[in-house]
Design a protein around this motif. Structure first.
Motif, short mmCIF file in Angstrom:
data_model
loop_
_atom_site.label_atom_id
_atom_site.label_comp_id
_atom_site.label_asym_id
_atom_site.label_seq_id
_atom_site.Cartn_x
_atom_site.Cartn_y
_atom_site.Cartn_z
N ALA A 83 0.84 -1.21 0.00
CA ALA A 83 0.00 0.00 0.00
C ALA A 83 0.87 1.25 0.00
CB ALA A 83 -0.93 -0.01 1.21
N VAL A 84 1.92 1.25 0.81
CA VAL A 84 2.83 2.39 0.86
C VAL A 84 3.55 2.55 -0.48
CG1 VAL A 84 4.95 3.26 1.95
CG2 VAL A 84 3.12 2.31 3.36
N ALA A 85 4.02 1.46 -1.05
CA ALA A 85 4.73 1.53 -2.33
C ALA A 85 3.82 2.04 -3.45
CB ALA A 85 5.29 0.16 -2.69
N ARG A 86 2.55 1.65 -3.44
CA ARG A 86 1.63 2.10 -4.49
C ARG A 86 1.39 3.60 -4.42
NH1 ARG A 86 -1.04 -2.27 -2.80
NH2 ARG A 86 -2.81 -1.09 -2.01
N LEU A 87 1.53 4.21 -3.26
CA LEU A 87 1.31 5.66 -3.14
C LEU A 87 2.24 6.47 -4.02
CD1 LEU A 87 0.75 6.02 0.71
CD2 LEU A 87 -0.97 6.20 -1.11
N SER A 88 3.43 5.95 -4.29
CA SER A 88 4.40 6.70 -5.10
C SER A 88 4.21 6.47 -6.60
CB SER A 88 5.82 6.33 -4.69
OG SER A 88 6.08 4.98 -5.00
N LEU A 89 3.29 5.60 -6.97
CA LEU A 89 3.06 5.32 -8.39
C LEU A 89 2.14 6.36 -9.01
CD1 LEU A 89 2.38 1.46 -8.23
CD2 LEU A 89 4.50 2.61 -8.86
N ARG A 91 -1.14 7.66 -10.81
CA ARG A 91 -2.52 7.23 -10.51
C ARG A 91 -2.96 6.04 -11.36
NH1 ARG A 91 -7.50 7.07 -9.46
NH2 ARG A 91 -9.29 8.30 -9.69
N ALA A 92 -2.73 6.08 -12.65
CA ALA A 92 -3.18 4.99 -13.53
C ALA A 92 -2.54 3.66 -13.13
CB ALA A 92 -2.87 5.32 -14.99
N GLU A 93 -1.26 3.71 -12.82
CA GLU A 93 -0.57 2.48 -12.43
C GLU A 93 -1.03 2.02 -11.05
OE1 GLU A 93 3.96 0.71 -12.37
OE2 GLU A 93 3.63 2.76 -13.00
N ARG A 94 -1.27 2.97 -10.17
CA ARG A 94 -1.77 2.65 -8.82
C ARG A 94 -3.13 1.97 -8.91
NH1 ARG A 94 -1.14 7.50 -6.74
NH2 ARG A 94 -3.27 8.16 -7.00
N MET A 95 -4.00 2.47 -9.75
CA MET A 95 -5.34 1.90 -9.88
C MET A 95 -5.32 0.56 -10.62
SD MET A 95 -6.97 3.95 -8.09
CE MET A 95 -8.52 3.12 -8.26
#
Length: 103
Positions: A83-89, A91-95
């Motif tokens: 979850a923490v790592a996804r914050l730095s991605l 938006r499109a990649e995070r979703m």
């Protein structure tokens, strides 16, 4: 039953781990190997999308974790780190973590 050493010999890549998770093959051996990978990189990809190994773990039924409390603690840490790592991605990649099919 396949021994842990035999299982490790069969697993040649993260893609093999993902297949084993999806097929629910020898989970008691595969899960610790997946957690080893995720502890190095919480968003490790086995080739489908970024974080596909973590998504596959999230998709396992709860009874898997009831049978293995030690791995469950490692799993919870991996979910938090992911979850923490996804914050730095972006938006499109995070979703994409939630919208891509993991199976």
């Amino acid at each position: 039953m396949v021994s842990v050493s035999e299982m490790k010999n069969c697993i040649g890549s993260d893609a093999d781990l993902l297949i084993a998770l999806r097929d629910r093959t020898e989970l008691h051996d595969v899960i610790p190997m997946v957690l080893d990978v995720l502890e190095r990189d919480p968003l490790a990809s086995a080739g489908s999308f970024r974080g596909d190994l973590l998504r596959a773990l999230i998709g396992l039924p709860a009874e898997v974790w009831h049978r293995d409390p030690a791995s469950f603690q490692r799993y919870k840490s991996a979910v938090r780190a992911g979850a923490v790592a996804r914050l730095s991605l972006p938006r499109a990649e995070r979703m994409a973590f939630w919208t891509n099919e993991e199976s």
